[in-house]
Design an enzyme around this catalytic site. Structure first.
Site, PDB file in Angstrom:
ATOM      1  N   LYS A   1       0.376  -1.181  -0.024  1.00 22.13           N
ATOM      2  CA  LYS A   1      -0.347  -0.208   0.388  1.00 22.13           C
ATOM      3  C   LYS A   1       0.876   1.211  -0.285  1.00 22.13           C
ATOM      4  O   LYS A   1       0.955   2.436  -0.476  1.00 22.13           O
ATOM      5  CB  LYS A   1      -0.435  -0.168   0.696  1.00 22.13           C
ATOM      6  CG  LYS A   1      -2.106  -0.709   1.601  1.00 22.13           C
ATOM      7  CD  LYS A   1      -2.985  -0.919   2.367  1.00 22.13           C
ATOM      8  CE  LYS A   1      -3.731  -1.427   2.927  1.00 22.13           C
ATOM      9  NZ  LYS A   1      -4.655  -2.101   4.314  1.00 22.13           N
TER      10      LYS A   1
ATOM     11  N   GLN B   1      -5.110  -1.552   9.108  1.00 17.47           N
ATOM     12  CA  GLN B   1      -5.085  -2.841   9.120  1.00 17.47           C
ATOM     13  C   GLN B   1      -5.880  -3.889   9.773  1.00 17.47           C
ATOM     14  O   GLN B   1      -5.135  -4.426  11.243  1.00 17.47           O
ATOM     15  CB  GLN B   1      -3.638  -2.788   9.188  1.00 17.47           C
ATOM     16  CG  GLN B   1      -3.030  -4.586   7.980  1.00 17.47           C
ATOM     17  CD  GLN B   1      -3.353  -4.056   6.688  1.00 17.47           C
ATOM     18  OE1 GLN B   1      -3.776  -3.803   6.286  1.00 17.47           O
ATOM     19  NE2 GLN B   1      -4.513  -5.672   6.839  1.00 17.47           N
TER      20      GLN B   1
ATOM     21  N   ASP C   1     -11.914   2.486   3.526  1.00 14.07           N
ATOM     22  CA  ASP C   1     -12.142   0.926   3.238  1.00 14.07           C
ATOM     23  C   ASP C   1     -13.683   0.374   3.242  1.00 14.07           C
ATOM     24  O   ASP C   1     -13.919  -0.392   2.671  1.00 14.07           O
ATOM     25  CB  ASP C   1     -11.377   0.500   4.393  1.00 14.07           C
ATOM     26  CG  ASP C   1     -10.536  -0.162   4.261  1.00 14.07           C
ATOM     27  OD1 ASP C   1      -9.726  -0.516   3.055  1.00 14.07           O
ATOM     28  OD2 ASP C   1      -9.995  -0.668   4.960  1.00 14.07           O
TER      29      ASP C   1
END
Ligand code: NAP
Length: 302
Positions: free
Chosen positions: A54, A98, A121
């Site tokens: 990422k 995460q 997200d």
């Protein structure tokens, strides 16, 4: 028939080039770049390698990228305070925590603390609600389903009126992609069925599908005889079925297999995604797009 391969690796490059160009234009005109913070708690090896990918992608695109690593034993209270800090930081447009988090931390509490307008997200209940309403309400479609829809559109597969069967009903893949495909609009307008472990005739449903989206996490679950001739098959499954030595690096790497029997299925399907190199590369790509869109919403450019 040999199916046309829908390669996530190629589509990713097209989309990242488009994003990079837009980021440059916005920077020139408005002197601002997308800001993304990734919070990683502990050192889970899979999370570390995913997060580093990422970071690399964000840096390539010219984003402001903050990699905030926290120790495994961080308290829930301290993690909430960290999220609050980034919620208030105007240079940050996307906050990503995460998963998985250590057991002493309540995932739900953490994800729900992220400002929904920075939830790139798309997991916050507000964004799930926006997705359900559809149309211009949608801000941040969850990344893997958004990647799946983008692949179908870019491959030129007709979705309007198509029978879509989704295998799996998880909150991160199955349910959202099913909702997205049945909404009004581009790359949607489909008739959707969701199947799962309690479904009576899994094979019968799959056989009807013009577009079959499989997200079960069971290697080789979908047999070639379950696939309608010419169908578009999107294999989301990523299953580690063993290890091998990489010819490139000489290091041990996982052998990955999808949820579809690829070699046989590609002789029947019209379109198919490989594993690896199919849906996988699309997730981070769509995360980058959501982060850019977050900046555009804030700047009134969208
Ligand atoms: P999940 O939360 O475990 O959900 C799996 C779903 O599949 C469940 O709804 C389950 O039904 C259903 N299912 C499992 N076995 C089945 C069977 N034999 N017949 C019918 N339905 C079955 O998994 P997920 O998070 O959605 O992930 C699914 C797969 O996609 C995994 O391999 C994962 O690694 C992969 N994935 C890839 C990406 C990516 O490439 N970027 C992103 C996310 C996930 P029940 O609800 O009845 O248990």
């Amino acid at each position: 028939m040999t199916a046309q391969l829908i390669k996530g690796t190629e589509i990713r490059e097209q989309i990242l080039d488009e994003i990079e160009k837009e980021v440059k234009e916005i920077k020139e005109k408005h002197n601002v770049v997308p800001g993304l913070v990734t919070i990683l708690v502990g050192e889970n090896p899979a999370s570390v390698s995913y997060v580093s990918l990422k970071v690399k992608t964000a840096e390539r695109l010219g984003y402001k990228e903050i990699q905030d690593n926290q120790p495994e034993d961080i308290s829930e209270e301290d993690l909430l305070a960290l999220i609050d800090k980034y919620n208030k930081d105007d240079s940050i447009h996307g906050i990503l925590v995460q998963l998985p988090l250590p057991d002493h931390i309540d995932d739900k509490k953490i994800l729900n603390a992220i400002d929904p307008d920075k939830d790139v997200d798309g997991f916050h209940p507000v964004n799930v609600g926006r997705l359900m309403i559809g149309g211009s309400e949608v801000k941040f479609p969850p990344c893997t389903p958004a990647g799946i829809q983008e692949m179908i559109v870019r491959a030129g597969v007709e979705t309007s009126g198509a029978e879509v069967v989704v295998v799996g009903r998880s909150n991160i893949v199955g349910k959202p992609i099913a909702i997205m495909m049945c909404q009004k609009g581009k790359g949607a307008n489909s008739t959707v069925t969701i199947v799962h472990t309690r479904t009576k005739d899994l094979e019968g449903h799959c056989k009807r599908a013009d577009i079959l989206i499989v997200a079960a996490g069971v290697p080789g679950l979908v047999k070639p005889e379950w696939i309608k001739k010419g169908a578009c098959v999107i294999d989301v499954g990523v299953n580690r079925v063993g290890e091998k030595i990489s010819e490139k690096t000489g290091k041990k790497v996982a052998i990955l297999r999808g949820d579809v029997d690829f070699d046989a299925a590609k002789e029947i399907a019209g379109y198919i995604t490989p594993v690896p190199g199919g849906v996988g590369p699309m997730t981070i790509t769509m995360l980058m797009r959501n982060t850019l869109n977050s900046l555009k919403f804030r700047q009134g450019l969208m």
